[in-house]
Design a protein around this motif. Structure first.
Motif, PDB file in Angstrom:
ATOM      1  N   VAL A  49       0.848  -1.176   0.000  1.00 32.45           N
ATOM      2  CA  VAL A  49       0.000   0.000   0.000  1.00 32.45           C
ATOM      3  C   VAL A  49       0.887   1.230   0.000  1.00 32.45           C
ATOM      4  CG1 VAL A  49      -1.800   1.239   1.236  1.00 32.45           C
ATOM      5  CG2 VAL A  49      -1.764  -1.252   1.279  1.00 32.45           C
ATOM      6  N   PRO A  50       0.729   2.100  -0.992  1.00 31.53           N
ATOM      7  CA  PRO A  50       1.547   3.309  -0.974  1.00 31.53           C
ATOM      8  C   PRO A  50       1.115   4.228   0.168  1.00 31.53           C
ATOM      9  CG  PRO A  50      -0.020   3.401  -2.783  1.00 31.53           C
ATOM     10  CD  PRO A  50      -0.140   2.036  -2.164  1.00 31.53           C
ATOM     11  N   LEU A  51       2.066   4.831   0.807  1.00 32.82           N
ATOM     12  CA  LEU A  51       1.765   5.748   1.900  1.00 32.82           C
ATOM     13  C   LEU A  51       1.279   7.080   1.346  1.00 32.82           C
ATOM     14  CD1 LEU A  51       4.876   5.065   4.120  1.00 32.82           C
ATOM     15  CD2 LEU A  51       2.580   4.117   4.366  1.00 32.82           C
ATOM     16  N   LEU A  52       0.319   7.666   2.017  1.00 33.90           N
ATOM     17  CA  LEU A  52      -0.183   8.976   1.604  1.00 33.90           C
ATOM     18  C   LEU A  52       0.678  10.067   2.234  1.00 33.90           C
ATOM     19  CD1 LEU A  52      -4.052   8.574   1.877  1.00 33.90           C
ATOM     20  CD2 LEU A  52      -2.650   8.539  -0.167  1.00 33.90           C
ATOM     21  N   THR A  53       1.232  10.895   1.388  1.00 36.48           N
ATOM     22  CA  THR A  53       2.013  12.022   1.881  1.00 36.48           C
ATOM     23  C   THR A  53       1.079  13.211   2.102  1.00 36.48           C
ATOM     24  OG1 THR A  53       2.472  12.868  -0.331  1.00 36.48           O
ATOM     25  CG2 THR A  53       4.020  11.229   0.574  1.00 36.48           C
ATOM     26  N   ALA A  54       1.591  14.269   2.667  1.00 40.37           N
ATOM     27  CA  ALA A  54       0.794  15.487   2.869  1.00 40.37           C
ATOM     28  C   ALA A  54       0.320  16.033   1.523  1.00 40.37           C
ATOM     29  CB  ALA A  54       1.605  16.530   3.617  1.00 40.37           C
ATOM     30  N   LEU A  55       1.162  15.926   0.495  1.00 40.50           N
ATOM     31  CA  LEU A  55       0.771  16.382  -0.851  1.00 40.50           C
ATOM     32  C   LEU A  55      -0.381  15.553  -1.389  1.00 40.50           C
ATOM     33  CD1 LEU A  55       1.181  18.087  -3.405  1.00 40.50           C
ATOM     34  CD2 LEU A  55       2.862  16.385  -4.140  1.00 40.50           C
ATOM     35  N   HIS A  56      -0.318  14.223  -1.222  1.00 36.53           N
ATOM     36  CA  HIS A  56      -1.403  13.356  -1.676  1.00 36.53           C
ATOM     37  C   HIS A  56      -2.713  13.720  -0.995  1.00 36.53           C
ATOM     38  CE1 HIS A  56       1.903  10.249  -2.544  1.00 36.53           C
ATOM     39  NE2 HIS A  56       1.545  10.797  -3.682  1.00 36.53           N
ATOM     40  N   LYS A  57      -2.653  13.939   0.307  1.00 33.41           N
ATOM     41  CA  LYS A  57      -3.861  14.286   1.062  1.00 33.41           C
ATOM     42  C   LYS A  57      -4.438  15.615   0.602  1.00 33.41           C
ATOM     43  CE  LYS A  57      -2.404  11.694   5.111  1.00 33.41           C
ATOM     44  NZ  LYS A  57      -1.963  11.765   6.511  1.00 33.41           N
ATOM     45  N   ALA A  58      -3.578  16.580   0.340  1.00 33.76           N
ATOM     46  CA  ALA A  58      -4.044  17.884  -0.126  1.00 33.76           C
ATOM     47  C   ALA A  58      -4.685  17.772  -1.509  1.00 33.76           C
ATOM     48  CB  ALA A  58      -2.879  18.876  -0.169  1.00 33.76           C
ATOM     49  N   LEU A  59      -4.079  16.995  -2.398  1.00 29.45           N
ATOM     50  CA  LEU A  59      -4.643  16.801  -3.733  1.00 29.45           C
ATOM     51  C   LEU A  59      -5.987  16.079  -3.669  1.00 29.45           C
ATOM     52  CD1 LEU A  59      -1.431  15.820  -5.728  1.00 29.45           C
ATOM     53  CD2 LEU A  59      -2.720  17.964  -5.902  1.00 29.45           C
ATOM     54  N   LEU A  60      -6.090  15.085  -2.811  1.00 37.05           N
ATOM     55  CA  LEU A  60      -7.340  14.360  -2.649  1.00 37.05           C
ATOM     56  C   LEU A  60      -8.436  15.280  -2.110  1.00 37.05           C
ATOM     57  CD1 LEU A  60      -8.927  11.709  -2.702  1.00 37.05           C
ATOM     58  CD2 LEU A  60      -8.038  11.243  -0.424  1.00 37.05           C
ATOM     59  N   LEU A  61      -8.117  16.072  -1.123  1.00 38.32           N
ATOM     60  CA  LEU A  61      -9.083  17.002  -0.557  1.00 38.32           C
ATOM     61  C   LEU A  61      -9.525  18.028  -1.595  1.00 38.32           C
ATOM     62  CD1 LEU A  61     -10.633  17.858   1.958  1.00 38.32           C
ATOM     63  CD2 LEU A  61      -8.670  19.292   2.574  1.00 38.32           C
ATOM     64  N   SER A  62      -8.607  18.506  -2.406  1.00 41.51           N
ATOM     65  CA  SER A  62      -8.936  19.454  -3.475  1.00 41.51           C
ATOM     66  C   SER A  62      -9.891  18.821  -4.485  1.00 41.51           C
ATOM     67  CB  SER A  62      -7.654  19.909  -4.170  1.00 41.51           C
ATOM     68  OG  SER A  62      -7.949  20.649  -5.312  1.00 41.51           O
ATOM     69  N   TRP A  63      -9.603  17.548  -4.864  1.00 39.99           N
ATOM     70  CA  TRP A  63     -10.459  16.860  -5.829  1.00 39.99           C
ATOM     71  C   TRP A  63     -11.864  16.659  -5.269  1.00 39.99           C
ATOM     72  CZ3 TRP A  63     -13.368  12.492  -6.211  1.00 39.99           C
ATOM     73  CH2 TRP A  63     -13.739  12.103  -7.485  1.00 39.99           C
ATOM     74  N   VAL A  64     -11.948  16.291  -3.998  1.00 38.90           N
ATOM     75  CA  VAL A  64     -13.247  16.069  -3.362  1.00 38.90           C
ATOM     76  C   VAL A  64     -14.051  17.370  -3.328  1.00 38.90           C
ATOM     77  CG1 VAL A  64     -14.370  15.533  -1.158  1.00 38.90           C
ATOM     78  CG2 VAL A  64     -12.513  14.097  -2.008  1.00 38.90           C
ATOM     79  N   ARG A  65     -13.392  18.471  -3.005  1.00 40.16           N
ATOM     80  CA  ARG A  65     -14.096  19.764  -2.951  1.00 40.16           C
ATOM     81  C   ARG A  65     -14.590  20.193  -4.323  1.00 40.16           C
ATOM     82  NH1 ARG A  65     -10.045  22.610   1.366  1.00 40.16           N
ATOM     83  NH2 ARG A  65     -11.112  21.816   3.209  1.00 40.16           N
ATOM     84  N   GLN A  66     -13.903  19.797  -5.380  1.00 37.74           N
ATOM     85  CA  GLN A  66     -14.339  20.143  -6.741  1.00 37.74           C
ATOM     86  C   GLN A  66     -15.529  19.292  -7.193  1.00 37.74           C
ATOM     87  OE1 GLN A  66     -10.952  19.632  -9.250  1.00 37.74           O
ATOM     88  NE2 GLN A  66      -9.795  21.304  -8.299  1.00 37.74           N
ATOM     89  N   HIS A  67     -15.687  18.099  -6.626  1.00 40.93           N
ATOM     90  CA  HIS A  67     -16.700  17.175  -7.127  1.00 40.93           C
ATOM     91  C   HIS A  67     -17.806  16.825  -6.136  1.00 40.93           C
ATOM     92  CE1 HIS A  67     -13.157  16.494  -9.684  1.00 40.93           C
ATOM     93  NE2 HIS A  67     -14.045  16.271 -10.634  1.00 40.93           N
ATOM     94  N   TYR A  68     -17.813  17.389  -4.947  1.00 43.89           N
ATOM     95  CA  TYR A  68     -18.790  16.981  -3.943  1.00 43.89           C
ATOM     96  C   TYR A  68     -20.221  17.336  -4.330  1.00 43.89           C
ATOM     97  CZ  TYR A  68     -19.646  21.633  -1.994  1.00 43.89           C
ATOM     98  OH  TYR A  68     -20.019  22.932  -1.817  1.00 43.89           O
ATOM     99  N   HIS A  69     -20.405  18.316  -5.182  1.00 50.81           N
ATOM    100  CA  HIS A  69     -21.753  18.750  -5.555  1.00 50.81           C
ATOM    101  C   HIS A  69     -22.295  18.026  -6.783  1.00 50.81           C
ATOM    102  CE1 HIS A  69     -19.022  21.089  -8.063  1.00 50.81           C
ATOM    103  NE2 HIS A  69     -20.024  21.198  -8.924  1.00 50.81           N
ATOM    104  N   TRP A  70     -21.559  17.112  -7.365  1.00 48.06           N
ATOM    105  CA  TRP A  70     -22.004  16.410  -8.567  1.00 48.06           C
ATOM    106  C   TRP A  70     -23.244  15.571  -8.275  1.00 48.06           C
ATOM    107  CZ3 TRP A  70     -18.004  14.044 -12.387  1.00 48.06           C
ATOM    108  CH2 TRP A  70     -17.219  15.061 -12.921  1.00 48.06           C
ATOM    109  N   THR A  71     -24.113  15.489  -9.269  1.00 43.46           N
ATOM    110  CA  THR A  71     -25.330  14.683  -9.157  1.00 43.46           C
ATOM    111  C   THR A  71     -25.070  13.306  -9.764  1.00 43.46           C
ATOM    112  OG1 THR A  71     -26.148  15.396 -11.300  1.00 43.46           O
ATOM    113  CG2 THR A  71     -26.745  16.768  -9.383  1.00 43.46           C
TER     114      THR A  71
END
Length: 102
Positions: A49-71
């Motif tokens: 399992v690849p470890l999540l770095t702080a950069l990975h977590k930030a990118l994931l959070l950014s992606w989630v915020r861009q797509h959370y309102h999708w239907t």
């Protein structure tokens, strides 16, 4: 049990070899397998399992915020792929490791 716990990626032939190094009588891999199962361990595929770095977590959070309102209709336009491995005619030389049952 100590040999089994020493290395998390220990395979049965290695367990048998480690036991046979210090014992006066040698045991087979099949005997080791039966003993390990009777002690409550299970055979599993080792996972990497690849470890999540702080950069990975930030990118994931950014992606989630861009797509959370999708239907549901928005998600229907996404092409989903599953990553399955298939091999014909030969083994992939993967090993199984032994872990305590939880």
């Amino acid at each position: 049990m100590r040999i089994l716990k020493r290395g998390r990626r220990t395979i049965l032939p290695q367990i048998a070899a480690d036991f046979n190094d210090g014992a006066s009588a040698s045991v087979s891999v099949r005997t080791v397998r039966r003993t390990v199962i009777n002690m409550g361990s299970q055979s599993r595929k080792p996972t990497r399992v690849p470890l999540l770095t702080a950069l990975h977590k930030a990118l994931l959070l950014s992606w989630v915020r861009q797509h959370y309102h999708w239907t549901v209709d928005d998600w229907k336009h996404v092409a989903w792929s599953d990553e399955s491995r298939f091999q014909l005619y030969r083994t992939d030389a993967r090993v199984r490791v032994w872990r305590q049952h939880h």
